[in-house]
Design a protein around this motif. Structure first.
Motif, PDB file in Angstrom:
ATOM      1  N   ASN A   1       3.140  -3.059  -9.212  1.00  0.00           N
ATOM      2  CA  ASN A   1       3.322  -1.539  -9.249  1.00  0.00           C
ATOM      3  C   ASN A   1       4.340  -1.241  -8.192  1.00  0.00           C
ATOM      4  N   THR A   2       5.389  -0.396  -8.311  1.00  0.00           N
ATOM      5  CA  THR A   2       6.234   0.366  -7.230  1.00  0.00           C
ATOM      6  C   THR A   2       5.427   0.680  -5.890  1.00  0.00           C
ATOM      7  N   GLU A   3       4.279   1.357  -6.188  1.00  0.00           N
ATOM      8  CA  GLU A   3       3.356   1.837  -5.188  1.00  0.00           C
ATOM      9  C   GLU A   3       1.925   1.189  -5.541  1.00  0.00           C
ATOM     10  N   ASP A   4       1.693   0.404  -4.564  1.00  0.00           N
ATOM     11  CA  ASP A   4       0.435  -0.392  -4.740  1.00  0.00           C
ATOM     12  C   ASP A   4      -0.198  -0.887  -3.476  1.00  0.00           C
ATOM     13  N   MET A   5      -1.779  -0.899  -3.530  1.00  0.00           N
ATOM     14  CA  MET A   5      -2.448  -1.420  -2.483  1.00  0.00           C
ATOM     15  C   MET A   5      -3.472  -2.387  -2.756  1.00  0.00           C
TER      16      MET A   5
ATOM     17  N   LEU B   1      -5.728  -5.720   4.170  1.00  0.00           N
ATOM     18  CA  LEU B   1      -5.085  -4.795   3.134  1.00  0.00           C
ATOM     19  C   LEU B   1      -3.724  -4.983   3.145  1.00  0.00           C
ATOM     20  N   GLY B   2      -3.110  -5.110   1.842  1.00  0.00           N
ATOM     21  CA  GLY B   2      -1.824  -5.085   1.836  1.00  0.00           C
ATOM     22  C   GLY B   2      -1.284  -3.674   1.082  1.00  0.00           C
ATOM     23  N   LEU B   3      -0.030  -3.099   1.499  1.00  0.00           N
ATOM     24  CA  LEU B   3       0.527  -2.010   0.827  1.00  0.00           C
ATOM     25  C   LEU B   3       1.904  -2.160   0.573  1.00  0.00           C
ATOM     26  N   HIS B   4       2.385  -1.686  -0.587  1.00  0.00           N
ATOM     27  CA  HIS B   4       3.678  -1.727  -1.085  1.00  0.00           C
ATOM     28  C   HIS B   4       3.926  -0.304  -1.508  1.00  0.00           C
ATOM     29  N   THR B   5       5.226   0.053  -0.783  1.00  0.00           N
ATOM     30  CA  THR B   5       5.686   1.494  -1.220  1.00  0.00           C
ATOM     31  C   THR B   5       7.246   1.354  -1.354  1.00  0.00           C
ATOM     32  N   SER B   6       7.454   2.184  -2.286  1.00  0.00           N
ATOM     33  CA  SER B   6       9.055   2.106  -2.876  1.00  0.00           C
ATOM     34  C   SER B   6       9.773   3.210  -2.402  1.00  0.00           C
ATOM     35  N   VAL B   7       9.171   4.174  -1.730  1.00  0.00           N
ATOM     36  CA  VAL B   7       9.882   5.249  -1.152  1.00  0.00           C
ATOM     37  C   VAL B   7       9.129   5.707   0.331  1.00  0.00           C
TER      38      VAL B   7
ATOM     39  N   ILE C   1     -12.982   5.889   7.269  1.00  0.00           N
ATOM     40  CA  ILE C   1     -12.849   6.488   5.987  1.00  0.00           C
ATOM     41  C   ILE C   1     -13.906   7.098   5.295  1.00  0.00           C
ATOM     42  N   ARG C   2     -15.081   6.872   5.887  1.00  0.00           N
ATOM     43  CA  ARG C   2     -16.339   7.591   5.311  1.00  0.00           C
ATOM     44  C   ARG C   2     -16.109   9.070   5.420  1.00  0.00           C
ATOM     45  N   THR C   3     -15.498   9.562   6.559  1.00  0.00           N
ATOM     46  CA  THR C   3     -15.419  10.789   6.921  1.00  0.00           C
ATOM     47  C   THR C   3     -14.306  11.633   6.357  1.00  0.00           C
ATOM     48  N   SER C   4     -13.041  10.785   6.254  1.00  0.00           N
ATOM     49  CA  SER C   4     -11.760  11.483   5.698  1.00  0.00           C
ATOM     50  C   SER C   4     -10.943  10.234   5.243  1.00  0.00           C
ATOM     51  N   ALA C   5      -9.917  10.601   4.598  1.00  0.00           N
ATOM     52  CA  ALA C   5      -8.784   9.637   4.068  1.00  0.00           C
ATOM     53  C   ALA C   5      -7.932   9.348   5.371  1.00  0.00           C
ATOM     54  N   PHE C   6      -7.569   7.949   5.441  1.00  0.00           N
ATOM     55  CA  PHE C   6      -6.614   7.559   6.270  1.00  0.00           C
ATOM     56  C   PHE C   6      -5.093   8.036   5.979  1.00  0.00           C
ATOM     57  N   GLU C   7      -4.341   8.664   6.830  1.00  0.00           N
ATOM     58  CA  GLU C   7      -2.962   9.050   6.366  1.00  0.00           C
ATOM     59  C   GLU C   7      -2.089   8.637   7.116  1.00  0.00           C
ATOM     60  N   ILE C   8      -1.067   8.031   6.674  1.00  0.00           N
ATOM     61  CA  ILE C   8       0.285   7.363   7.395  1.00  0.00           C
ATOM     62  C   ILE C   8       1.546   7.414   6.912  1.00  0.00           C
ATOM     63  N   PHE C   9       2.549   7.830   7.435  1.00  0.00           N
ATOM     64  CA  PHE C   9       3.878   7.807   6.901  1.00  0.00           C
ATOM     65  C   PHE C   9       4.539   6.242   7.115  1.00  0.00           C
TER      66      PHE C   9
ATOM     67  N   PHE D   1      10.650   7.109  15.111  1.00  0.00           N
ATOM     68  CA  PHE D   1      11.719   6.617  14.550  1.00  0.00           C
ATOM     69  C   PHE D   1      12.443   7.666  13.589  1.00  0.00           C
ATOM     70  N   TYR D   2      13.737   7.233  13.103  1.00  0.00           N
ATOM     71  CA  TYR D   2      14.553   8.191  12.695  1.00  0.00           C
ATOM     72  C   TYR D   2      14.613   7.869  11.144  1.00  0.00           C
ATOM     73  N   ASN D   3      14.404   8.832  10.343  1.00  0.00           N
ATOM     74  CA  ASN D   3      14.369   8.716   8.828  1.00  0.00           C
ATOM     75  C   ASN D   3      15.847   9.135   8.735  1.00  0.00           C
ATOM     76  N   ASN D   4      16.729   7.970   7.961  1.00  0.00           N
ATOM     77  CA  ASN D   4      18.169   8.312   7.881  1.00  0.00           C
ATOM     78  C   ASN D   4      18.252   9.215   6.580  1.00  0.00           C
ATOM     79  N   THR D   5      17.432   8.940   5.619  1.00  0.00           N
ATOM     80  CA  THR D   5      17.403   9.520   4.284  1.00  0.00           C
ATOM     81  C   THR D   5      17.207  11.157   4.443  1.00  0.00           C
ATOM     82  N   GLN D   6      16.248  11.462   5.543  1.00  0.00           N
ATOM     83  CA  GLN D   6      15.633  12.806   5.483  1.00  0.00           C
ATOM     84  C   GLN D   6      16.528  13.641   6.699  1.00  0.00           C
ATOM     85  N   ASN D   7      17.202  12.806   7.405  1.00  0.00           N
ATOM     86  CA  ASN D   7      17.606  13.296   8.579  1.00  0.00           C
ATOM     87  C   ASN D   7      16.606  14.045   9.581  1.00  0.00           C
ATOM     88  N   SER D   8      15.536  13.159   9.758  1.00  0.00           N
ATOM     89  CA  SER D   8      14.468  13.522  10.278  1.00  0.00           C
ATOM     90  C   SER D   8      14.144  12.695  11.687  1.00  0.00           C
ATOM     91  N   ILE D   9      13.656  13.033  12.739  1.00  0.00           N
ATOM     92  CA  ILE D   9      12.818  12.202  13.581  1.00  0.00           C
ATOM     93  C   ILE D   9      11.289  12.233  13.121  1.00  0.00           C
TER      94      ILE D   9
END
Length: 185
Positions: A1-5, A30-36, A69-77, A111-119
């Motif tokens: 899939n385009t987004e997959d774990m 764990l492996g993760l694949h992200t398309s965006v 992750i028993r207490t809450s979801a792990f979030e990461i950009f 890092f700098y995100n070029n597509t979002q013009n954001s730090i």
């Protein structure tokens, strides 16, 4: 899939994993694949045959951060890509109770995100940041922000800037500084 774990076992990718000889020293890559570029979550949907007394952690090897992750979801950009060696599930938190080394640079990822013009700042240990600055290579100040919320994922919008090399300075409330050179395309 385009987004997959998926679980990684003998260089194969699996979406369902069963373990026959489980103990608290077990680690599951764990492996993760992200398309965006974007925020990703790792959470528990369902468990079978595992005691409620056993903790379950996502270990981010790059940031050396454990999240229960028993207490809450792990979030990461994460930027677009495939992450095969960065994350694992563990059942023991190997973090020491105290450290004498300055682990600031491994606790904050910027890092700098070029597509979002954001730090973009990944701050899983919620370190208090007092100031963020963006400079060009001539030393000209393009951004200076002293209002930074302590969150896991921080995005600071910038004006569109020209292609080139820039410097991002992060200063914590304790006076520690991280300096990172970034390329803007």
């Amino acid at each position: 899939n385009t987004e997959d774990m998926f679980w990684i076992n003998n260089n194969n990718k699996f979406v369902i994993q069963a373990i026959d000889n489980f103990n608290t020293d077990t680690t599951i890559p764990l492996g993760l694949h992200t398309s965006v570029d974007g925020l990703n979550n790792i959470a528990i949907d369902n468990l079978e045959n595992l005691s409620d007394q056993i903790e379950i952690y996502v270990h981010d090897r790059e940031l050396d951060y454990y999240h229960n992750i028993r207490t809450s979801a792990f979030e990461i950009f994460l930027p677009i890509g495939e992450y095969l060696n960065r994350f694992e599930i563990t059942f023991d938190n190997d973090q020491p109770l105290s450290t004498h080394e300055n682990t600031l640079s491994s606790s904050l990822n910027v890092f700098y995100n070029n597509t979002q013009n954001s730090i973009m700042i990944q701050n899983p240990k919620l370190i208090e940041i007092s100031n963020i600055q963006l400079y060009n290579v001539l030393g000209q100040d393009l951004l200076d922000s002293s209002t930074v919320e302590s969150k896991n994922h921080i995005e600071i919008k910038t004006k569109p800037i020209s292609t080139g090399t820039y410097i991002i300075n992060l200063e914590t409330k304790e006076g520690n500084v991280i300096t990172k050179k970034v390329l803007v395309k």
